[in-house]
Design a protein around this motif. Structure first.
Motif, short mmCIF file in Angstrom:
data_model
loop_
_atom_site.label_atom_id
_atom_site.label_comp_id
_atom_site.label_asym_id
_atom_site.label_seq_id
_atom_site.Cartn_x
_atom_site.Cartn_y
_atom_site.Cartn_z
N UNK A 273 -6.30 3.15 4.60
CA UNK A 273 -5.96 2.09 3.79
C UNK A 273 -5.00 2.54 2.53
N UNK A 274 -5.36 3.75 2.15
CA UNK A 274 -4.52 4.38 1.19
C UNK A 274 -3.42 4.80 1.78
N UNK A 275 -3.22 5.22 2.87
CA UNK A 275 -1.83 5.82 3.55
C UNK A 275 -1.20 4.58 3.97
N UNK A 276 -1.59 3.58 4.36
CA UNK A 276 -0.64 2.17 4.55
C UNK A 276 -0.25 1.82 3.15
N UNK A 319 -9.57 2.75 -2.24
CA UNK A 319 -8.10 2.67 -2.51
C UNK A 319 -8.11 1.96 -3.79
N UNK A 320 -9.00 0.90 -4.17
CA UNK A 320 -9.01 0.16 -5.31
C UNK A 320 -9.01 1.42 -6.49
N UNK A 321 -9.86 2.24 -6.51
CA UNK A 321 -10.04 3.45 -7.41
C UNK A 321 -8.96 4.41 -7.35
N UNK A 322 -8.51 4.80 -6.41
CA UNK A 322 -7.59 5.80 -6.25
C UNK A 322 -5.83 5.65 -6.58
N UNK A 323 -5.57 4.45 -6.49
CA UNK A 323 -4.24 4.00 -6.63
C UNK A 323 -3.98 3.39 -7.64
#
Length: 508
Positions: A273-276, A319-323
């Motif tokens: 998800x993060x990569x996309x 992903x919400x927390x990381x990006x």
């Protein structure tokens, strides 16, 4: 403005109203790919006095081609993608007739486009143009009945929230590009897939099967087949994403509702998800000084009370927390789950999800501070009752602001869960112990501002008792040692949250 054709062709683009030119620009198509694009300052062209009146786009090429686009407006484009819950049409949603009728009134400010699906859409290689599409049209009741409910309702709620303000004149352009039953891997470019070692296929792009940890995830047809499987690796990226990104298509943001088809591979999804998201943001139009496109997504709604859905939600929240510039619309209270495990995977209360996404858009894009926009997010957790329970605290900015009130709800909107006869408890909740396992739990009505008390359920207490409680305490201590409040909460409690109005919390 972008397109494709022969290599080395000179392209002239003119924006005009009638015979009066507003802007002009030119470019030469890439010798290899044939792609071309020009950038135009629509902040000026969109308004004689900011009226956002329609204009025409006149395109001519040095090899004699000509195209004239009429009734064009400049505004904010959102690319709406995912699987069936994003594809889900307005006609199958609550209040469909009333919601569609709003399209007739807002058609001047909302335009819709569909990247359509079919056997010829999945592709082995990146495409220059879409194989199928329903071209740009004004929103109308007739058109919207078959259009993505989440995509349309997000725009409609955003316009309603800003009614009467100058920003409400900014048009919406909505692109539906979704396919039911698809996995995230088909929407990812090969480069994005390569970033996730655990998710990388052991064979070539057209392998007939992809197995990870002994689990055959999906079947991929041969590239020579006349009918492509939409779940082939990168197949829909090639056929439905790349045609937009090729011309550095300018989007204000992405809206994503997907994950049901990946619930059995949450660990891989955490990376994918993060990569996309990173990959899509890089491939679409970027300019110096302009923030990366907003990425809004719907965290999975419940359709069963058993199975691995909580782990996939946790991967989404990663992903919400990381990006940066992420918007998560929690849907835990909008599902149609039931104890039999046979709930509807397509909850029909899409309007509530549109409202939650719209709150975030208005915060990020228009700087609107009038409404709380975050779903309640657990910030910390501490062990209680000798480890048999946990006190979960929510950040004040995500549980109703100054008032700090939380309301528990069952996953069947709009009825509150904590009603007389339910003893002010919510049993749809889970704690994750140090062993990584989820334990049934009970949430007690909030004990203080932004705080919930969570106790182990009877089944787990009988089976594990203090040992299970100790696992909760150990998870808290381990996460707290990392000095990461969000991780502390994630280690103990799954997303508990919903956001229909300030301070509404659902149960996992």
């Amino acid at each position: 403005v972008g397109g494709g054709g022969g290599g080395g062709v000179k392209v002239a683009v003119r924006l005009q109203r009638g015979e009066r030119a507003l802007l002009e620009a030119s470019a030469e198509s890439d010798a290899a790919s044939g792609a071309w694009h020009v950038e135009l300052d629509l902040a000026w062209a969109s308004g004689d006095a900011g009226d956002y009146a329609p204009f025409q786009v006149n395109v001519t090429t040095s090899d004699g081609e000509h195209a004239l686009l009429t009734d064009v407006v400049g505004g904010d484009v959102y690319y709406c993608s995912g699987q069936s819950n994003m594809q889900w049409p307005l006609r199958a949603t609550f209040n469909a007739t009333e919601e569609a009728a709003r399209g007739d009134a807002l058609g001047e400010r909302v335009r819709v486009f569909s990247a359509d699906i079919g056997d010829d859409v999945p592709a082995d290689e990146p495409r220059l143009v879409l194989a199928r599409a329903t071209p740009w049209q004004r929103a109308s009741a007739e058109r919207l009945m078959g259009f993505s409910a989440v995509c349309w309702l997000t725009a409609r709620h955003s316009l309603d929230l800003r009614a009467g303000t100058a920003s409400a004149r900014v048009p919406f352009g909505l692109v539906q590009s979704a396919w039911g039953g698809t996995r995230i891997e088909t929407w990812m470019s090969p480069e994005a897939l390569a970033k996730c070692d655990a998710a990388a296929p052991p064979a070539a792009h057209n392998a007939t099967a992809w197995a990870v940890d002994g689990d055959a995830r999906f079947y991929v047809g041969s590239s020579s087949s006349s009918t492509r499987n939409p779940n082939a690796l990168s197949a829909l990226y090639n056929g439905m994403v790349h045609p937009f990104s090729l011309g550095r298509y300018g989007v204000k943001g992405f809206l994503w509702y997907q994950g049901e088809s990946n619930v059995n591979a949450a660990d891989a999804y955490r990376c994918q998800f993060v990569a996309m998201i990173d990959d899509w943001r890089q491939r679409f139009a970027q300019r110096d000084g302009v923030p990366v496109p907003l990425f809004g997504f719907v965290q999975l709604a419940p359709w069963t009370t058993t199975g691995p859905v909580p782990a996939l939600r946790a991967a989404q929240q990663h992903a919400y927390d990381a990006l940066p510039r992420m918007l998560m619309a929690v849907a835990i209270d909008t599902g149609d789950a039931n104890d039999s495990g046979n709930g509807d995977i397509h909850p029909r209360s899409k309007g509530e999800l549109g409202h939650r996404l719209a709150l975030g858009i208005d915060h990020f894009v228009f700087g609107d501070t009038r409404y709380p926009w975050r779903s309640p997010v657990a910030a910390s957790a501490t062990a209680a009752d000798g480890g048999a329970a946990a006190l979960v605290s929510f950040g004040a900015d995500s549980c109703g602001g100054v008032s700090g009130n939380l309301e528990l709800r069952e996953p069947h909107i709009p009825q509150p869960w904590c009603l007389p006869g339910h003893e002010n408890t919510c049993s749809w909740f889970a704690l994750r112990g140090a062993d990584g396992e989820w334990h049934n739990a009970t949430v007690i009505q909030p004990t203080a501002a932004c705080t919930l008390r969570v106790a182990l359920g009877a089944t787990d207490a009988a089976a594990g008792g203090a040992a299970a409680g100790g696992a909760v305490a150990a998870a808290v201590a381990r996460a707290a040692a990392r000095r990461d409040a969000a991780a502390a909460a994630a280690a103990v409690v799954e997303s508990v949250v919903a956001h229909t109005s300030p301070g509404v919390a659902g149960c996992a």
